[in-house]
Design a protein around this motif. Structure first.
Motif, PDB file in Angstrom:
ATOM      1  N   ARG A   1       0.829  -1.211   0.000  1.00 30.19           N
ATOM      2  CA  ARG A   1       0.000   0.000   0.000  1.00 30.19           C
ATOM      3  C   ARG A   1       0.859   1.254   0.000  1.00 30.19           C
ATOM      4  O   ARG A   1       0.570   2.224  -0.709  1.00 30.19           O
ATOM      5  CB  ARG A   1      -0.921   0.013   1.226  1.00 30.19           C
ATOM      6  CG  ARG A   1      -2.128  -0.893   1.128  1.00 30.19           C
ATOM      7  CD  ARG A   1      -3.143  -0.565   2.188  1.00 30.19           C
ATOM      8  NE  ARG A   1      -2.574  -0.652   3.521  1.00 30.19           N
ATOM      9  CZ  ARG A   1      -2.564  -1.757   4.267  1.00 30.19           C
ATOM     10  NH1 ARG A   1      -3.083  -2.876   3.771  1.00 30.19           N
ATOM     11  NH2 ARG A   1      -2.052  -1.774   5.472  1.00 30.19           N
ATOM     12  N   THR A   2       1.926   1.231   0.772  1.00 26.00           N
ATOM     13  CA  THR A   2       2.794   2.396   0.859  1.00 26.00           C
ATOM     14  C   THR A   2       3.448   2.708  -0.476  1.00 26.00           C
ATOM     15  O   THR A   2       3.580   3.869  -0.874  1.00 26.00           O
ATOM     16  CB  THR A   2       3.875   2.178   1.932  1.00 26.00           C
ATOM     17  OG1 THR A   2       3.245   1.930   3.189  1.00 26.00           O
ATOM     18  CG2 THR A   2       4.784   3.377   2.055  1.00 26.00           C
ATOM     19  N   SER A   3       3.829   1.660  -1.182  1.00 24.10           N
ATOM     20  CA  SER A   3       4.528   1.863  -2.455  1.00 24.10           C
ATOM     21  C   SER A   3       3.592   2.284  -3.578  1.00 24.10           C
ATOM     22  O   SER A   3       4.037   2.809  -4.590  1.00 24.10           O
ATOM     23  CB  SER A   3       5.254   0.577  -2.858  1.00 24.10           C
ATOM     24  OG  SER A   3       4.332  -0.477  -3.088  1.00 24.10           O
ATOM     25  N   SER A   4       2.287   2.043  -3.415  1.00 25.45           N
ATOM     26  CA  SER A   4       1.352   2.355  -4.500  1.00 25.45           C
ATOM     27  C   SER A   4       0.258   3.322  -4.077  1.00 25.45           C
ATOM     28  O   SER A   4      -0.783   3.411  -4.721  1.00 25.45           O
ATOM     29  CB  SER A   4       0.705   1.064  -5.024  1.00 25.45           C
ATOM     30  OG  SER A   4      -0.032   0.427  -3.993  1.00 25.45           O
ATOM     31  N   VAL A   5       0.491   4.049  -2.970  1.00 18.59           N
ATOM     32  CA  VAL A   5      -0.564   4.896  -2.427  1.00 18.59           C
ATOM     33  C   VAL A   5      -0.899   6.032  -3.398  1.00 18.59           C
ATOM     34  O   VAL A   5      -0.030   6.609  -4.038  1.00 18.59           O
ATOM     35  CB  VAL A   5      -0.152   5.468  -1.056  1.00 18.59           C
ATOM     36  CG1 VAL A   5       1.031   6.417  -1.177  1.00 18.59           C
ATOM     37  CG2 VAL A   5      -1.336   6.190  -0.401  1.00 18.59           C
ATOM     38  N   VAL A   6      -2.186   6.314  -3.509  1.00 21.40           N
ATOM     39  CA  VAL A   6      -2.672   7.429  -4.296  1.00 21.40           C
ATOM     40  C   VAL A   6      -3.537   8.281  -3.379  1.00 21.40           C
ATOM     41  O   VAL A   6      -4.516   7.797  -2.800  1.00 21.40           O
ATOM     42  CB  VAL A   6      -3.504   6.954  -5.507  1.00 21.40           C
ATOM     43  CG1 VAL A   6      -4.059   8.154  -6.258  1.00 21.40           C
ATOM     44  CG2 VAL A   6      -2.652   6.086  -6.420  1.00 21.40           C
TER      45      VAL A   6
END
Length: 380
Positions: A360-365
């Motif tokens: 989630r942290t790497s792909s957070v929008v």
């Protein structure tokens, strides 16, 4: 699928001998039962939280931390943690500590309990039970996920810049179940957050459990956590076994007839025909437990009550041998063969939660600040 046992920690006179164990014996026996559960290959041990006689588990994290030190694979949980009368700050700190001590081998179940007098003992009103469960859990989530919490609500004093310590292990909160027998608001709460829902359907017919689990599944999908059949469901149950059913019934009957919870009510035969209680051979336990899937779908955790109603430790340990040797291997194989590949096999482990957090942290929008979601009946 995860299999385990839970205890309510009752100190009950053995009706066949007239002997009542001491509190010391009951507490130490709980440890012996938990370590035996790991020895026979079970996945989970859970303890209740009670603050009144004849129960002893008033300090579940103390007990679970001790068990963590005696075991290496067993997942530790609760059945339940009293979210209504235990301060959320205390829960956040205690269970984060347990998380560290157990190296992540834990989760916990939130519940309101079934003992009315406990509310005033801790300065609460039983009429606020649902509201307390909803508000306290909303705060608990923030305490685990935010380092500086400003908060105010209806049921406790405000917090300003508060940091709960220790922080959760690896920065990830424990997985949470919400346990309820009869409250649709709690099923809604579990669905809103994407948490697990546990139905301890020992005392209720299959039709009631089916309705509660179905509600949770529908709302889980509604809130976008996955398809309804991917929702994380757990069930309770109680069994007593012997090599043949006649011996099981004969041995268990006096314990059932005098049990503090369901004794002096319906007959053993009526109760076993109308509820999930199974008294019989290992094969009968297997068949009835497999039947749970017919009305709740594929589920992730099955916990059995094994030490209730004054059963002596020797008999409980013998029950665990039967459970681990003759019942669980068959249930694992049969449930796994029936489970579709897209349905989770177990509740998320700590490692899985850490991996999901990293993803989630790497792909957070970032979402627009004006977007706020609230469940239909859950208000933070």
């Amino acid at each position: 699928m995860e299999f385990g046992i839970f205890t309510v920690g009752d100190v009950t006179t053995d009706p066949t001998t007239g002997r009542t164990p001491t509190e010391h014996e009951r507490i130490k026996n709980t440890i012996a039962i938990a370590t035996k559960a790991e020895e026979v290959g079970l996945d989970v041990f859970a303890t209740g939280q009670h603050h009144n006689p004849p129960f002893v588990p008033s300090a579940p994290t103390t007990t679970l931390a001790y068990i963590a030190a005696q075991t290496s694979t067993l997942k530790l949980s609760t059945s339940t943690t009293l979210i209504t009368t235990t301060d959320p700050v205390r829960i956040a700190e205690d269970y984060a500590t347990l998380q560290h001590l157990s190296d992540g081998r834990m989760d916990l179940m939130m519940g309101r309990g079934n003992t009315g007098p406990v509310y005033p003992w801790f300065g609460k009103d039983i009429r606020d039970g649902i509201s307390l469960a909803i508000e306290n859990y909303a705060l608990l989530r923030r305490l685990w996920r935010e380092e500086n919490v400003d908060w105010h609500g209806k049921h406790r004093t405000p917090l300003q810049g508060f940091t709960s310590t220790p922080r959760p292990l690896d920065g990830v909160a424990p997985f949470v179940w919400h346990g309820s027998i009869r409250s649709p608001e709690i099923a809604e709460q579990a669905a809103y957050y994407g948490d697990g829902f546990f139905s301890n359907h020992i005392f209720w017919p299959a039709s009631h459990t089916q309705q509660m689990v179905a509600l949770y599944r529908r709302r889980f999908e509604h809130y976008g956590h996955g398809s309804a059949d991917q929702a994380i469901v757990g069930l309770g149950g109680q069994v007593f076994m012997a090599k043949n059913s006649q011996d099981a019934v004969r041995t268990f009957r006096p314990y059932f007839d005098n049990a503090p919870v369901y004794g002096h009510g319906p007959s053993l035969e009526d109760f076993t025909s109308q509820t999930p209680l199974t008294v019989g051979s290992p094969q009968e336990v297997i068949e009835k437990t497999l039947g749970f899937r017919e009305y709740v779908g594929d589920y992730q955790r099955q916990l059995f009550l094994m030490d209730h109603a004054g059963l002596p430790l020797k008999l409980v340990l013998e029950q665990l041998d039967l459970l681990g040797e003759e019942v669980i291997p068959v249930l694992r194989r049969e449930f796994e063969a029936l489970r579709p590949s897209h349905v989770p096999a177990t509740a998320p482990s700590h490692a899985a939660l850490v991996a999901a957090s990293v993803e989630r942290t790497s792909s957070v929008v970032e979402r627009p600040a004006s977007v706020v979601e609230r469940p239909a009946s859950v208000v933070e």
